[in-house]
Design a protein around this motif. Sequence first.
Motif, short mmCIF file in Angstrom:
data_model
loop_
_atom_site.label_atom_id
_atom_site.label_comp_id
_atom_site.label_asym_id
_atom_site.label_seq_id
_atom_site.Cartn_x
_atom_site.Cartn_y
_atom_site.Cartn_z
N UNK A 298 -54.85 123.57 -42.67
CA UNK A 298 -55.31 124.97 -42.62
C UNK A 298 -55.03 125.64 -43.96
N UNK A 299 -55.73 126.71 -44.26
CA UNK A 299 -55.47 127.43 -45.51
C UNK A 299 -53.98 127.78 -45.63
N UNK A 300 -53.41 127.48 -46.78
CA UNK A 300 -52.01 127.79 -47.00
C UNK A 300 -51.06 126.71 -46.52
N UNK A 301 -51.59 125.62 -45.97
CA UNK A 301 -50.71 124.60 -45.41
C UNK A 301 -50.95 123.20 -45.96
N UNK A 302 -51.76 123.08 -46.97
CA UNK A 302 -52.01 121.75 -47.55
C UNK A 302 -50.74 121.09 -48.04
N UNK A 303 -49.84 121.88 -48.60
CA UNK A 303 -48.58 121.35 -49.13
C UNK A 303 -47.75 120.66 -48.04
N UNK A 304 -47.91 121.09 -46.79
CA UNK A 304 -47.13 120.46 -45.71
C UNK A 304 -47.42 118.97 -45.60
N UNK A 305 -48.69 118.61 -45.81
CA UNK A 305 -49.06 117.19 -45.73
C UNK A 305 -48.29 116.37 -46.77
N UNK A 306 -48.04 117.00 -47.91
CA UNK A 306 -47.28 116.31 -48.96
C UNK A 306 -45.79 116.26 -48.61
N UNK A 307 -45.25 117.39 -48.25
CA UNK A 307 -43.81 117.47 -47.95
C UNK A 307 -43.46 116.55 -46.77
N UNK A 308 -44.35 116.49 -45.80
CA UNK A 308 -44.06 115.71 -44.59
C UNK A 308 -44.48 114.24 -44.71
N UNK A 310 -47.40 112.91 -45.06
CA UNK A 310 -48.68 112.51 -44.43
C UNK A 310 -49.71 112.03 -45.46
N UNK A 311 -49.46 112.31 -46.74
CA UNK A 311 -50.39 111.86 -47.78
C UNK A 311 -50.06 110.46 -48.28
N UNK A 312 -48.95 109.89 -47.81
CA UNK A 312 -48.60 108.52 -48.23
C UNK A 312 -49.53 107.51 -47.57
N UNK A 313 -49.47 106.29 -48.05
CA UNK A 313 -50.38 105.26 -47.55
C UNK A 313 -50.28 105.07 -46.04
N UNK A 314 -49.09 105.27 -45.52
CA UNK A 314 -48.91 105.08 -44.07
C UNK A 314 -49.06 106.41 -43.31
N UNK A 316 -51.04 110.25 -42.24
CA UNK A 316 -52.27 110.55 -41.50
C UNK A 316 -53.49 110.69 -42.42
N UNK A 317 -53.27 111.14 -43.65
CA UNK A 317 -54.38 111.24 -44.59
C UNK A 317 -53.90 110.84 -46.00
N UNK A 318 -53.83 109.53 -46.22
CA UNK A 318 -53.38 109.04 -47.53
C UNK A 318 -54.29 109.55 -48.64
N UNK A 319 -53.70 109.95 -49.75
CA UNK A 319 -54.49 110.39 -50.91
C UNK A 319 -54.01 109.66 -52.15
N UNK A 320 -54.83 109.64 -53.16
CA UNK A 320 -54.49 109.04 -54.47
C UNK A 320 -53.72 107.73 -54.24
#
Lengths: 382, 382
Positions: A298-308, A310-314, A316-320
């Motif tokens: 949601x707007x203002x919450x993208x950073x949570x995916x990084x902190x939590x 969720x952006x890692x390979x394992x 919910x939404x891996x990036x880079x």
Amino acid sequence: MRRVSIVGIGQVPVKQRHESGLRKLGAAAVRAALADAGIETVDALYAGNMLSDELQGQKHVASLIADEAGLAGIEALEVKAATASGAAALRVGYLTVAGGAAERVVVVGAEKMSDGAPTTALAKSLDAHREVRDGATMLSHNARLMQLYLERYRPPAGALAHFAVNAHHNACANPNALYCNRGLTVERVMASREISPPLRLLDCAPICDGAAAVILAPASEARQYTTGPVDILSSAVATDRFRLADRPEPLRLVAAERSVALALARAGVTAAEIDFFELHDAFTIMSCLALEAAGFARPGEGWRLAVEGEIRREGSIPITTLGGLKARGHPIGASALYQACEAVIQLRDQAGPGQVPGARLAMMQSVGGVAATIITHILGRG
Amino acid sequence: MRRVSIVGIGQVPVKQRHESGLRKLGAAAVRAALADAGIETVDALYAGNMLSDELQGQKHVASLIADEAGLAGIEALEVKAATASGAAALRVGYLTVAGGAAERVVVVGAEKMSDGAPTTALAKSLDAHREVRDGATMLSHNARLMQLYLERYRPPAGALAHFAVNAHHNACANPNALYCNRGLTVERVMASREISPPLRLLDCAPICDGAAAVILAPASEARQYTTGPVDILSSAVATDRFRLADRPEPLRLVAAERSVALALARAGVTAAEIDFFELHDAFTIMSCLALEAAGFARPGEGWRLAVEGEIRREGSIPITTLGGLKARGHPIGASALYQACEAVIQLRDQAGPGQVPGARLAMMQSVGGVAATIITHILGRG
């Protein structure tokens, strides 16, 4: 339109300074991609490059690279959209094969940023008359977005730094990456020198040299060339008001929202089905805003995916997943082609220690200027 | 692929110096073309421009012009091939509609050469490392071709000057042309000052500002927009060895031969059926070589068509029928779009005193660099 596959990939390792000139870097990537597809020539070459006018005093690079690669005679054009030029070239290569105008196409991105100081040339992505003349640069505009974000949403200190840490860790699985920094921490990102506050050095993708290429062919013939074809399921370009000052909500990347919506609709998939997202992390704030615009937060919450995590390979939404612009490197016009090569490697299940488990569907995105142009492609296992 | 029509045209008059900036010139041409087609918007905008990086300090011009034209949101990309950039953009617009990826597209060319001295930027069409560093410019390379031609084929004195005279006479029927010079004679061309010998001032197209645009749509829907649709029957790009020194026969424009052969084959017509030829007369020698490469004259005899009047509107192969690059003007990235607009006017039978009688089939061509890239389109009455 016909379904289009990527049937060959070629990458030159990203370096801070390559000995070879732009022409040779581009041709090396083209020849590597041709070899990967097991072919000698193609019908057309489309090139992505942003800075050769200034840094090499060179225009006309598509024809130049075609000649250097031994392909003189074929169609050759450059396609540009500032910092999204590689993706712009991929878009046209895709359209050419999808529409039936060519059977085999190479799309190459090449950039040599070490031949001079690119900051001024990069700022030409903005409105020369109404932004650059007022002192804006790509750095100052991204810093402004970051400042607005920090003030409006007040994420915890260092929240955005997690994007850089993830990228640097992931790059260690990529032999073509510029950096591999397993020891990078949020604290070290936060302690790096201020570039254009609040942007710090380690919030920003590095200046570097590189070239990458893909071979496109109709999906119906893909297995002639490769045992691991990857389909381009869709391609979409959208624009926003050009000047940041003309956008009512600058933290909303409207062009990204539109480009992603078009790409998903054209591919017939939903955001929830995307297994990983090669986004345009030229600045940590851009990763955060891109995740929000694509609907992953949601707007203002993208950073949570990084902190939590969720952006890692394992997550919910891996990036880079193989380092992104931040750590694989961001040789501007080549970056989208590196993304494409890396997505193919993931979807071929060949990323080794960097593999996203069970990856079948990838989204990749490039940002032109400060999100005045957004180009999104969706790729899937063939 | 679907047949594609040009259903709207828009031209800004060519001037030596426009008050408006590049952004406004481009947007004015786009809006004029939209109005001609009776529509408000399009799916995509493709832009041709060559020199904005240097002369306006501006990249990302497709998105910028889209925004200025009130079209923010749509797809917008630049397409380039040095001095053939306008034709490169037309090629991609054509592919997009022909392949079915878009229903309505605007292709715009815009160039503002008066914001500085373009000679250095124009030379970036050549190999920076192996030609420009050795002192070559577009002028010196074209002068060399002219010298080689004069030495090898020994045409009568002033033979090539007829190309300039014809263009200047024809421009008088074109309200958007930069020049109209009914009084120009071969003697005056030959008496003009030497620029880069044997090239004289009046052998060369002028430096100027301009913008032009066309609206493309599927031919099946063309009559929704216009009573005079013109079809793009084919489009073809070919390249040659990039450096002049690498070509065994520099007076043979191999890329032009190939591009014309492809364009004719794709359109299913023969050279003999072409009613007029809007060629790339940036230099008189280029007109001569282009006529030979296209098969309208034997090698060494292109000048005869000029001397004998066959290039006039009533001749066997009319060229530069509304002034060409030489007299309508050559705002580089816009020139191919002016050619397209003029071809449409001829094929709509609306050229008034400049009308080519009974014109049904047009060929138009752009030259990138010193013929390293050649782009040819064939247009026909819809």
